[in-house]
Motif scaffolding. Sequence first.
Motif, PDB file in Angstrom:
ATOM      1  N   PRO B  95       7.984  -1.780   1.653  1.00 58.01           N
ATOM      2  CA  PRO B  95       7.181  -0.610   1.256  1.00 58.01           C
ATOM      3  C   PRO B  95       6.920  -0.573  -0.248  1.00 58.01           C
ATOM      4  CG  PRO B  95       9.030   0.035   2.658  1.00 58.01           C
ATOM      5  CD  PRO B  95       9.250  -1.387   2.290  1.00 58.01           C
ATOM      6  N   LEU B  96       7.874  -1.098  -1.038  1.00 59.04           N
ATOM      7  CA  LEU B  96       7.662  -1.138  -2.490  1.00 59.04           C
ATOM      8  C   LEU B  96       6.516  -2.091  -2.815  1.00 59.04           C
ATOM      9  CD1 LEU B  96      11.422  -1.356  -3.559  1.00 59.04           C
ATOM     10  CD2 LEU B  96       9.956   0.667  -3.523  1.00 59.04           C
ATOM     11  N   GLY B  97       6.514  -3.248  -2.162  1.00 63.72           N
ATOM     12  CA  GLY B  97       5.425  -4.199  -2.370  1.00 63.72           C
ATOM     13  C   GLY B  97       4.085  -3.609  -1.973  1.00 63.72           C
ATOM     14  N   ALA B  98       4.073  -2.890  -0.856  1.00 64.83           N
ATOM     15  CA  ALA B  98       2.822  -2.263  -0.412  1.00 64.83           C
ATOM     16  C   ALA B  98       2.339  -1.256  -1.451  1.00 64.83           C
ATOM     17  CB  ALA B  98       3.035  -1.581   0.938  1.00 64.83           C
ATOM     18  N   ALA B  99       3.273  -0.494  -2.043  1.00 64.90           N
ATOM     19  CA  ALA B  99       2.881   0.500  -3.050  1.00 64.90           C
ATOM     20  C   ALA B  99       2.280  -0.185  -4.275  1.00 64.90           C
ATOM     21  CB  ALA B  99       4.088   1.346  -3.452  1.00 64.90           C
ATOM     22  N   PHE B 100       2.928  -1.248  -4.749  1.00 63.24           N
ATOM     23  CA  PHE B 100       2.389  -1.966  -5.915  1.00 63.24           C
ATOM     24  C   PHE B 100       1.026  -2.573  -5.595  1.00 63.24           C
ATOM     25  CE2 PHE B 100       6.903  -2.120  -7.397  1.00 63.24           C
ATOM     26  CZ  PHE B 100       6.699  -1.554  -8.642  1.00 63.24           C
ATOM     27  N   THR B 101       0.869  -3.114  -4.386  1.00 62.53           N
ATOM     28  CA  THR B 101      -0.412  -3.710  -4.008  1.00 62.53           C
ATOM     29  C   THR B 101      -1.505  -2.648  -3.985  1.00 62.53           C
ATOM     30  OG1 THR B 101       0.867  -5.203  -2.599  1.00 62.53           O
ATOM     31  CG2 THR B 101      -1.519  -5.234  -2.341  1.00 62.53           C
ATOM     32  N   PHE B 102      -1.166  -1.470  -3.471  1.00 66.83           N
ATOM     33  CA  PHE B 102      -2.144  -0.385  -3.425  1.00 66.83           C
ATOM     34  C   PHE B 102      -2.573   0.014  -4.841  1.00 66.83           C
ATOM     35  CE2 PHE B 102      -3.320   4.125  -3.149  1.00 66.83           C
ATOM     36  CZ  PHE B 102      -4.279   4.066  -2.157  1.00 66.83           C
ATOM     37  N   VAL B 103      -1.598   0.154  -5.749  1.00 59.42           N
ATOM     38  CA  VAL B 103      -1.915   0.494  -7.146  1.00 59.42           C
ATOM     39  C   VAL B 103      -2.817  -0.578  -7.752  1.00 59.42           C
ATOM     40  CG1 VAL B 103      -0.938   0.756  -9.464  1.00 59.42           C
ATOM     41  CG2 VAL B 103       0.158   1.876  -7.516  1.00 59.42           C
ATOM     42  N   CYS B 104      -2.497  -1.843  -7.443  1.00 58.13           N
ATOM     43  CA  CYS B 104      -3.299  -2.960  -7.962  1.00 58.13           C
ATOM     44  C   CYS B 104      -4.743  -2.859  -7.474  1.00 58.13           C
ATOM     45  CB  CYS B 104      -2.664  -4.274  -7.509  1.00 58.13           C
ATOM     46  SG  CYS B 104      -3.637  -5.722  -7.881  1.00 58.13           S
ATOM     47  N   LEU B 105      -4.932  -2.612  -6.175  1.00 56.39           N
ATOM     48  CA  LEU B 105      -6.280  -2.564  -5.610  1.00 56.39           C
ATOM     49  C   LEU B 105      -7.083  -1.397  -6.178  1.00 56.39           C
ATOM     50  CD1 LEU B 105      -5.414  -3.369  -1.877  1.00 56.39           C
ATOM     51  CD2 LEU B 105      -6.896  -4.741  -3.353  1.00 56.39           C
TER      52      LEU B 105
END
Lengths: 56, 255
Positions: B95-105
């Motif tokens: 879930p942490l990776g998903a959050a960072f990916t979302f911020v990146c996008l």
Amino acid sequence: MSGFQHWAQMGGYAAFVWPAYAVALVVLGGIAAQSWRRYRASLRDLDRLQRPPRER
Amino acid sequence: MLTRLANPARFMRLSGTVLPPLALATVVVLAIGLYLALFVAPPDYQQGESVRIMFVHVPAAWMALFAYLVVAVASAVALVWRHPLAEIAAQAAAPLGAAFTFVCLVSGSLWGKPMWGTWWAWDARMTSVLVLFFLYLGYMALVNAFDDMSRGARAGSVLALVGVVNLPIIKFSVDWWNTLHQADSVFRMGGPTIDPSMLWPLLIMGLGYLLLFKTLLLVRMRTALNEAKARALRLAAPQRLSTAPPLPEPEPVLR
């Protein structure tokens, strides 16, 4: 125009810069808060389970 | 080192000691990084002040990849050696990776609009990062899709390993294809091409994101271990310890 206003306008890119920072803050701050709340809840639950039955 | 940590009791002890200073360091480094990013770093000669989006976008992209690496390595360890902590680490990191990916996008999109004139393009870099986001979501959904938790964990581990193929595609997409997204300017052969006045704020923000990831990873792993222990306690003494109201007396059977 004050120094703060000038800074906050981000050279005309305020509508893009501030939302980008806001999304980072809300998403990362949000997952941090959620992680911490769930951690506290797990500690409380475990504490209650480990207490001797009389006190519950 | 890893085998020593693989004992859950020892992990709880060590992580409990490390967590407070780690959390403090996260707050301090992120505060310094934000100050440098918003006040000290100069505007770009082409992008103007919009370049400040880079300081939340690029470290988010680094962490999106790094967190997936953590998920994949932990999944491999879980499949091969059945370490008790490996599956917990993978599930805590996703879930942490998903959050960072979302911020990146999202931050990339907010930068793309004024600079490229479009919120989104289906170029190789952006598409492969979007696939990474869906891999995270797919992993999390798959892990939770089974009643038997160990089966879900194993299925998730296999998916995480298959998804590793996406990481080099993301990293080298800007070299292999003609992308709208610019090429790397920090981690590249021959050293960074970005000016030190912007490189330092970027690296400090990157360190802040990394510390945040590590702090939250430990918090989430400790949570998972606490929850597993609570489940075991309930199973051991379901009558006394259940939080659910006691079952009603069975109806007398009339015959």
